[in-house]
Motif scaffolding. Structure first.
Motif, short mmCIF file in Angstrom:
data_model
loop_
_atom_site.label_atom_id
_atom_site.label_comp_id
_atom_site.label_asym_id
_atom_site.label_seq_id
_atom_site.Cartn_x
_atom_site.Cartn_y
_atom_site.Cartn_z
N GLY A 159 -35.71 -14.02 -14.86
CA GLY A 159 -34.78 -13.31 -15.45
C GLY A 159 -34.04 -13.07 -14.35
N ARG A 160 -32.82 -12.37 -14.78
CA ARG A 160 -32.14 -12.44 -13.89
C ARG A 160 -32.54 -11.20 -12.68
N PRO A 161 -31.99 -11.13 -11.69
CA PRO A 161 -32.23 -10.11 -10.54
C PRO A 161 -32.85 -8.65 -11.18
N ILE A 200 -58.67 -15.43 -21.32
CA ILE A 200 -58.17 -16.15 -21.02
C ILE A 200 -57.38 -16.36 -19.50
N PRO A 201 -58.04 -16.56 -18.11
CA PRO A 201 -57.34 -16.40 -17.32
C PRO A 201 -55.90 -17.33 -17.02
N VAL A 202 -54.85 -16.22 -17.05
CA VAL A 202 -54.04 -16.42 -17.03
C VAL A 202 -53.19 -16.83 -15.94
N LYS A 203 -52.50 -17.47 -14.90
CA LYS A 203 -52.10 -17.44 -13.61
C LYS A 203 -50.63 -17.20 -13.90
N LEU A 204 -50.50 -16.54 -13.26
CA LEU A 204 -48.63 -15.69 -13.90
C LEU A 204 -47.73 -16.23 -12.32
N TYR A 205 -46.59 -16.29 -12.63
CA TYR A 205 -45.54 -16.54 -11.73
C TYR A 205 -44.51 -15.52 -11.57
N ASP A 206 -44.87 -15.10 -10.60
CA ASP A 206 -43.30 -14.20 -10.19
C ASP A 206 -42.28 -15.14 -9.75
N THR A 207 -41.16 -15.03 -9.99
CA THR A 207 -40.02 -16.25 -9.82
C THR A 207 -38.47 -15.58 -8.76
N ALA A 208 -38.33 -16.45 -8.47
CA ALA A 208 -36.78 -15.54 -7.48
C ALA A 208 -35.78 -14.82 -9.37
N GLY A 209 -34.86 -14.73 -9.35
CA GLY A 209 -34.20 -13.58 -9.84
C GLY A 209 -32.95 -14.76 -9.88
N ILE A 210 -32.70 -14.94 -11.69
CA ILE A 210 -31.58 -16.45 -10.88
C ILE A 210 -30.26 -15.54 -11.69
N ARG A 211 -29.64 -15.74 -10.81
CA ARG A 211 -27.79 -15.72 -10.44
C ARG A 211 -27.24 -16.84 -9.63
N GLU A 212 -25.77 -16.77 -10.67
CA GLU A 212 -24.97 -17.44 -9.43
C GLU A 212 -24.88 -16.82 -8.01
N SER A 213 -23.56 -17.39 -7.04
CA SER A 213 -23.34 -16.93 -6.34
C SER A 213 -24.58 -16.48 -5.50
N ALA A 214 -25.44 -17.10 -4.53
CA ALA A 214 -26.43 -16.79 -3.95
C ALA A 214 -26.34 -17.22 -2.51
N VAL A 239 -35.30 -9.13 -19.51
CA VAL A 239 -34.50 -8.88 -19.89
C VAL A 239 -33.97 -7.32 -20.27
N ASP A 240 -33.51 -6.32 -18.97
CA ASP A 240 -32.96 -5.03 -18.66
C ASP A 240 -32.32 -4.45 -19.98
N LEU A 241 -33.08 -3.33 -20.47
CA LEU A 241 -32.56 -3.31 -21.79
C LEU A 241 -32.07 -2.30 -21.85
N SER A 242 -31.71 -1.50 -20.63
CA SER A 242 -30.73 -0.14 -20.19
C SER A 242 -29.25 -1.20 -19.10
#
Ligand SMILES: Nc1nc2c(ncn2[C@@H]2O[C@H](COP(=O)(O)OP(=O)(O)O)[C@@H](O)[C@H]2O)c(=O)[nH]1
Ligand SMILES: [Mg+2]
Length: 383
Positions: A159-161, A200-214, A239-242
């Motif tokens: 998701g976005r940052p 079920i064993p779930v391997k979760l990946y937290d990732t860097a937020g995706i944006r232009e101009s990084a 996504v951010d509902l707010s």
């Protein structure tokens, strides 16, 4: 000491089990004394191998013992235990039985034509062939789910940052593993941890937020986010509902849609929602925990649609079994085409025997007697 008299032991041989205190030094001493007295150490898997060779268990059961030992969740253990008790062979048995009956029907038509056994009409053959083919195909397809149960699955959170990916990651893990801040671009590398979702064993990946101009380091992180997304079994697009949806949100959703299984998650449901938020998202609040149980269910539903399989017994978890079943299906398809093309039954039988062979490789061999017995018991030949 416990004495298990044959054939009522694990290996079907006479077995003596020695139980003692669990202290490693006591155990080692007991083993050393036994070796001095003439015993030898078992090879890896030897007891299960002996059980198999002595006909106490079949191959799928032996394979399941290994899965049981390697299980990390209770659900995996339960599935393996069911298979160790023979659930795979039990599932296959009726299909194999139907196939044998069809083979016997055709054999009888060929060999005993003069004994008033009529040649089976094509419609009858197709009617019998259909459920066999469907049943085996369904079982083969269940590997997709079964493999996930056995090997676990990977899930990337993208998701976005600042939409709350790291917070969601922590909420699913139920521990504060990833760093959460209000500064966009905090997570720059993949962070991964395994949680159990529905057993079920779930391997979760937290990732860097995706944006232009990084800047550079962040850009490298973003590339890894895309990679994690491409490699994972399921992607959660957060996504951010707010906040109003942005072009970046939409671009990410399009990418997820193109790549395979994904779920849309609307985070920060505790805040005032905006009008322009993306619709159709599973609402959650990583902060309050609201919606997290429902999200877990949605994850399971996405990878294993409810009702698709009989829980615990209705699926296969072995790649070997899957490949054998697929091979069998191929020959059944050939057989079906042969019926359509009015190919002689002798040729059709070759395909049916070829379809039987891979099933035999799972459940144990069929002998010529098995087929002859069926012919004689069903068709009253030689009266
Ligand atoms: N109100 C509210 N704030 C949240 C929620 N989830 C995350 N945040 C806040 O949003 C900011 C960014 O969170 P973080 O998890 O680091 O987002 P990431 O950049 O996507 O990993 C932090 O200040 C969090 O405290 C939520 O469900 N509700
Ligand atoms: Mg983060």
């Amino acid at each position: 000491m416990t004495f298990f008299e044959k054939p009522h032991s694990y290996t079907a041989e006479d077995v003596i089990e020695i139980s003692c205190h669990g202290a490693p030094v006591v155990l080692r001493h007991a083993v050393e004394r036994a070796l001095e007295a003439g015993a030898r150490l078992a090879e890896p898997g030897e007891f299960t191998l002996r059980a198999y060779l002595n006909g106490r268990i079949d191959l799928p059961q032996a394979e399941a013992v290994r899965d049981l030992i390697e299980a990390t969740t209770l659900y995996q253990a339960r599935v393996a235990a069911q298979q160790a008790e023979g659930s795979v062979s039990r599932r296959l048995a009726p299909l194999k039985e139907q196939l044998l009956e069809l083979i016997a029907l055709l054999e009888a038509g060929i060999d005993f034509a003069e004994d008033d056994v009529s040649v089976a009409p094509s419609a009858e053959i197709l009617r019998r062939l259909h459920p066999i083919e469907e049943g085996i195909r369904t079982l083969a397809a269940s590997f997709q789910y079964g493999n996930m149960v056995r090997a676990g699955l990977t899930l990337a959170i993208v998701g976005r940052p600042n939409v709350g990916k790291s917070s969601l990651f922590n909420a699913l893990l139920e521990q504060d593993r990833a760093i959460v801040t209000e500064i966009p671009g905090t997570t720059r590398d993949l962070v991964s941890e395994t949680a159990a979702i529905g057993g079920i064993p779930v391997k979760l990946y937290d990732t860097a937020g995706i944006r232009e101009s990084a800047e550079r380091v962040e850009t490298l992180g973003i590339e890894r986010s895309y990679q994690a997304m491409a490699d994972s079994d399921l992607t959660l697009v957060v996504v951010d509902l707010s906040q109003p949806a942005t072009a970046e949100d939409h671009a990410l959703i399009d990418r997820a849609r193109r790549q395979g299984r994904w779920l849309l998650v609307g985070n920060k449901s505790d805040l005032q929602p905006t009008q322009a938020a993306i619709e159709g998202a599973v609402p959650v609040s990583a902060r309050t925990g609201a919606g997290i149980p429902l999200l877990r269910e949605a994850v399971l539903e996405a990878v294993a649609p409810r009702g698709a399989f009989v829980q615990e017994t209705g699926f296969i978890t072995s790649l070997r079994h899957e490949q054998l079943l697929r091979e069998s299906v191929q020959y059944l398809e050939k057989a079906r085409a042969a019926v359509g093309a009015a190919i002689p039954h002798e040729m059709l039988l070759l395909d049916l025997y070829a379809a039987l062979r891979p099933i035999d490789a799972i459940t144990g061999a069929t002998t010529a007697d098995d087929i002859l017995n069926r012919i004689f018991s069903t068709f009253c030949i030689g009266k």
